[in-house]
Design an enzyme around this catalytic site. Structure first.
Site, PDB file in Angstrom:
ATOM      1  N   ARG A  50       0.849  -1.192   0.000  1.00 34.24           N
ATOM      2  CA  ARG A  50       0.000   0.000   0.000  1.00 34.24           C
ATOM      3  C   ARG A  50       0.885   1.242   0.000  1.00 34.24           C
ATOM      4  O   ARG A  50       1.045   1.925   1.015  1.00 34.24           O
ATOM      5  CB  ARG A  50      -0.917  -0.015   1.219  1.00 34.24           C
ATOM      6  CG  ARG A  50      -1.879  -1.193   1.234  1.00 34.24           C
ATOM      7  CD  ARG A  50      -2.636  -1.276   2.542  1.00 34.24           C
ATOM      8  NE  ARG A  50      -3.571  -2.400   2.555  1.00 34.24           N
ATOM      9  CZ  ARG A  50      -4.289  -2.762   3.615  1.00 34.24           C
ATOM     10  NH1 ARG A  50      -4.171  -2.084   4.748  1.00 34.24           N
ATOM     11  NH2 ARG A  50      -5.118  -3.795   3.553  1.00 34.24           N
ATOM     12  N   ASP A  52       2.426   4.902  -0.350  1.00 33.08           N
ATOM     13  CA  ASP A  52       1.863   6.180   0.071  1.00 33.08           C
ATOM     14  C   ASP A  52       1.785   7.196  -1.064  1.00 33.08           C
ATOM     15  O   ASP A  52       2.340   6.990  -2.149  1.00 33.08           O
ATOM     16  CB  ASP A  52       2.705   6.768   1.211  1.00 33.08           C
ATOM     17  CG  ASP A  52       2.518   6.027   2.520  1.00 33.08           C
ATOM     18  OD1 ASP A  52       1.476   5.368   2.695  1.00 33.08           O
ATOM     19  OD2 ASP A  52       3.420   6.102   3.379  1.00 33.08           O
ATOM     20  N   ARG A 197      11.821   5.195   4.517  1.00 41.43           N
ATOM     21  CA  ARG A 197      11.981   6.647   4.518  1.00 41.43           C
ATOM     22  C   ARG A 197      12.671   7.140   5.796  1.00 41.43           C
ATOM     23  O   ARG A 197      13.467   8.083   5.756  1.00 41.43           O
ATOM     24  CB  ARG A 197      10.628   7.325   4.335  1.00 41.43           C
ATOM     25  CG  ARG A 197      10.046   7.128   2.933  1.00 41.43           C
ATOM     26  CD  ARG A 197       8.600   7.564   2.843  1.00 41.43           C
ATOM     27  NE  ARG A 197       8.436   8.966   3.197  1.00 41.43           N
ATOM     28  CZ  ARG A 197       7.245   9.552   3.363  1.00 41.43           C
ATOM     29  NH1 ARG A 197       6.128   8.843   3.207  1.00 41.43           N
ATOM     30  NH2 ARG A 197       7.176  10.824   3.685  1.00 41.43           N
TER      31      ARG A 197
END
Length: 244
Positions: A50, A52, A197
């Protein structure tokens, strides 16, 4: 019903992530609309990851069930005629009825690009994280090596995750530089919310001298998000491959 697997490449710039949402354009609902236009069926597309808002994919995997008589390997050709230019089905095939893109996955590979230059790039503005400060690449490389192996990565997890465990195994880590581009690649059996990230943001802080490379094991052991570095922006992140 037949089960069709898709391998998908997309530029996430213009989408609010993979997963469909009310009043927002996403990759999932765009492909589902294309499938409906092609087959007349309301398909439910299941994605392996999923991703972002703003995150890209070179090898997202998804599957859907269909009663259509279109051969599995022809869905890629047919859907690409309908889909916008920033989403491409690079492969399609019919698979066994029990194949599930998310639950059958055994791991993923991600890539993150940093553009390290005084001025930003007009071409890469939505595809890399611009860092104008000079970075100590060797220190970043040393820091990245500590991510290898099995660890509790709670320090590299954003809030909002409801997973049962934060323990993950990283099998491959690569950090290399080609002129102004620094490429970080990491493969593992699973990733926490914003984990890559936060890893990259921490490596940038190492490169800027804000964090010592040898402090990475302590940061991991602390299991405290506040001890790690910043969260790097979404535009530099790519889902490269899903392993089965």
């Amino acid at each position: 019903m037949r089960n069709v697997k898709l391998i998908i490449e997309y530029d996430g710039t213009n989408y609010h992530g993979w997963q469909k949402q009310k009043n927002a354009k996403t990759v999932q609902d765009t492909i589902e609309s294309a499938i409906k236009g092609l087959t007349g069926e309301k398909a439910e597309l299941t994605g392996a990851s999923r991703t972002d808002f703003g995150v890209h994919a070179l090898g997202q995997v998804a599957n859907f069930k269909t009663d259509s008589n279109i051969p599995g390997d022809r869905f890629s050709y047919a859907l690409n005629r309908i889909l916008p230019d920033d989403i491409v089905i690079i492969e399609s095939q019919e698979v066994s009825p029990d194949f599930h893109a998310r639950f059958k996955s055994k791991g993923k590979k991600y890539r993150y690009l940093i553009y390290n230059s005084r001025f930003p790039s007009a071409i890469l503005r939505n595809r890399a994280f611009h860092v104008s400060y000079k970075l100590d690449f060797e220190s970043m490389k040393k820091a990245a090596s500590y991510f290898l192996g099995t660890h509790d990565f709670s320090s590299f997890r954003a809030s909002g995750s409801s997973v049962k465990t934060s323990v993950r195994t990283m099998t491959d880590v690569l950090l290399e530089r080609d002129d102004k581009i620094i490429k970080f690649e990491i493969s593992g059996d699973g990733f926490l919310y914003n984990m890559v990230r936060i890893m990259v943001g921490t490596l940038v802080d190492v490169g800027m001298g804000r964090i010592n490379a040898d402090d990475i094991p302590k940061i991991i052991e602390s299991k405290n998000r506040k001890s790690a570095g910043r969260t790097a922006p979404a535009e530099g992140l790519y889902l490269v491959e899903v392993y089965y």
